[in-house]
Write a protein that holds these residues in place. Structure first.
Motif, mmCIF file in Angstrom:
data_model
loop_
_atom_site.group_PDB
_atom_site.id
_atom_site.type_symbol
_atom_site.label_atom_id
_atom_site.label_comp_id
_atom_site.label_asym_id
_atom_site.label_seq_id
_atom_site.Cartn_x
_atom_site.Cartn_y
_atom_site.Cartn_z
ATOM 1 N N ARG A 287 -33.332 -41.329 -7.039
ATOM 2 C CA ARG A 287 -31.960 -41.780 -7.180
ATOM 3 C C ARG A 287 -31.958 -43.317 -7.050
ATOM 4 O O ARG A 287 -32.870 -43.894 -6.462
ATOM 5 N N LEU A 290 -29.444 -48.058 -3.799
ATOM 6 C CA LEU A 290 -28.282 -48.941 -3.815
ATOM 7 C C LEU A 290 -27.525 -48.985 -2.495
ATOM 8 O O LEU A 290 -26.386 -49.448 -2.450
ATOM 9 N N SER A 291 -28.141 -48.540 -1.413
ATOM 10 C CA SER A 291 -27.417 -48.491 -0.142
ATOM 11 C C SER A 291 -26.956 -49.871 0.308
ATOM 12 O O SER A 291 -25.937 -49.995 1.011
ATOM 13 N N ALA A 294 -23.301 -50.673 -0.566
ATOM 14 C CA ALA A 294 -22.224 -49.815 -0.063
ATOM 15 C C ALA A 294 -21.003 -50.593 0.432
ATOM 16 O O ALA A 294 -19.860 -50.173 0.207
ATOM 17 N N ARG A 299 -19.113 -47.340 -5.428
ATOM 18 C CA ARG A 299 -19.866 -46.132 -5.759
ATOM 19 C C ARG A 299 -19.160 -45.304 -6.831
ATOM 20 O O ARG A 299 -17.956 -45.061 -6.781
ATOM 21 N N GLY A 300 -19.942 -44.864 -7.815
ATOM 22 C CA GLY A 300 -19.431 -44.021 -8.883
ATOM 23 C C GLY A 300 -20.098 -42.662 -8.843
ATOM 24 O O GLY A 300 -20.706 -42.274 -7.833
ATOM 25 N N ARG A 302 -22.710 -39.574 -9.180
ATOM 26 C CA ARG A 302 -24.157 -39.387 -9.048
ATOM 27 C C ARG A 302 -24.850 -40.603 -8.434
ATOM 28 O O ARG A 302 -26.012 -40.871 -8.704
ATOM 29 N N GLY A 303 -24.136 -41.344 -7.616
ATOM 30 C CA GLY A 303 -24.732 -42.493 -6.960
ATOM 31 C C GLY A 303 -24.801 -43.729 -7.818
ATOM 32 O O GLY A 303 -25.244 -44.782 -7.360
ATOM 33 N N HIS A 304 -24.387 -43.634 -9.082
ATOM 34 C CA HIS A 304 -24.362 -44.795 -9.959
ATOM 35 C C HIS A 304 -23.136 -45.645 -9.658
ATOM 36 O O HIS A 304 -22.113 -45.142 -9.198
ATOM 37 N N LEU A 305 -23.238 -46.928 -9.934
ATOM 38 C CA LEU A 305 -22.070 -47.793 -9.933
ATOM 39 C C LEU A 305 -21.601 -47.948 -11.367
ATOM 40 O O LEU A 305 -22.418 -48.056 -12.292
#
Length: 355
Positions: A287, A290-291, A294, A299-300, A302-305
């Motif tokens: 994945r 990108l933590s 935060a 956050r978009g 499925r963890g995508h921005l």
């Protein structure tokens, strides 16, 4: 008061995407710094399994401005050759890389973004996040995973068949990593290869050159409002690199359906069939790491921005580079990252020039 170092642009990550960004930022005369969590050059390539090779010849696996030299005796260079190339690349262009520096968080700070690290803070007018996915391995929630008494490894932890020689090993995953690691283990272990669906091999003459061209054509079609060609996934899931092809043609890569649960000693399929195992290698993907973003609240799904090109929707001072097709066609590859890196640098130059 906490002292901050400053740069117009902070690039987070010194792997291939960060280097490509640095190349284009330098060409545009932008003041920037690259913060890399690794102690040495090479990004994730210095942590891969021993037998990993590129999908493409060296000349088709290059970052902008510098062709990768061929590796003697190898059509498809190995990971160590890539590390040497990336090391030379950052030295050749004298890229301002600070390491090891781990970025912990990015915050809005008035007209700037504040990049917090374990070695102090940076104030930046713009940020490029290029941390990739290798550092965030994904493990599926398979029932009984905690009950299994044997060894469990993810792709990031696997190194060599010598570590598992003579053992009963189950490799999970029908993508490139799963196929390559299964082929690696096929000769020295009692191998079971479990996949969600029957493996789909690309034609033997297709390598990374064709994949990049296909991904680029798909993006062009979408940008022009034409129908979706389906991208690389429409061609298949597995590039038949020579070791995979050899093991497949020898009948050593016979995939089994995915099991439904783990037991203390192995796995069980839906019909109750069981198999004992000493080790399981999870080649189940990654994945985006990108933590650190935060605190920006972007956050978009499925963890995508959410992005337009490489630029984050909701924070125009932030660009994301190298995470996959959603940040540029084939942008997670050496040959593919150059174009979105150029686009990100140009957008940043325009933003800084208009500030």
């Amino acid at each position: 008061m906490t002292q901050h170092q400053a740069a117009d642009t902070v690039v987070i990550g010194g792997g291939q995407a960060g280097l490509a960004a640095g190349y284009h930022l330098r060409r545009l005369g932008i003041d920037f710094v690259v913060l890399d969590a690794q102690a040495a050059p090479g990004g994730a390539w210095q942590h891969t399994w021993d037998s990993l090779h590129l999908f493409s010849p060296a000349a088709y696996s290059s970052l902008p401005g510098r062709l990768m030299p061929p590796q003697e005796g190898e059509t498809y260079p190995d990971a160590a050759h890539v590390v040497d190339y990336l090391t030379d690349y950052e030295q050749r262009y004298a890229l301002p890389i600070v390491r090891p520096v781990r970025v912990e968080a990015v915050h809005r700070d008035g007209t700037h973004l504040r990049v917090e690290t374990g070695a102090g803070n940076w104030r930046a007018r713009t940020v490029i996040s290029a941390t990739g996915t290798w550092w965030r391995p994904f493990l599926p929630a398979v029932p009984g995973r905690a009950d299994f008494k044997g060894i469990q490894l993810h792709t990031v932890e696997y190194r060599s068949p010598a570590d598992l020689a003579g053992q009963r090993v189950i490799v999970v995953g029908g993508g490139n990593s799963g196929a390559q690691i299964a082929a690696d283990l096929a000769y020295e272990t009692d191998l079971t290869w479990a996949t969600l669906r029957e493996p789909r091999y690309l034609a033997d003459d297709i390598d990374g050159r064709a994949l990049f061209d296909h991904a680029t054509a798909r993006r062009r079609a979408l940008d022009e409002g034409r129908s979706d060609t389906g991208g690389v996934a429409s061609l298949g899931d597995i590039v038949a690199v020579p070791p995979v092809r050899t093991a497949r043609d020898a009948g050593l890569l016979k995939a089994q359906p995915m099991f439904t649960r783990l037991t203390a000693t192995g796995v069980e399929w839906p019909d109750g069939t069981r198999a004992d195992a000493d080790a399981i290698v999870w080649c189940t993907g990654f994945r985006p790491a990108l933590s650190h973003l935060a605190p920006l609240g972007l956050r978009g799904p499925r963890g995508h921005l959410l992005t337009t090109g490489t630029q984050a929707i909701g924070e125009p001072r932030l660009h994301l580079l190298g995470y996959g097709d959603w940040t540029g066609p084939a942008s997670a590859t050496l040959i593919g990252v150059g174009r979105p890196a150029r686009d990100a640098a140009r957008a940043i130059a325009a933003l800084l020039g208009n500030a």
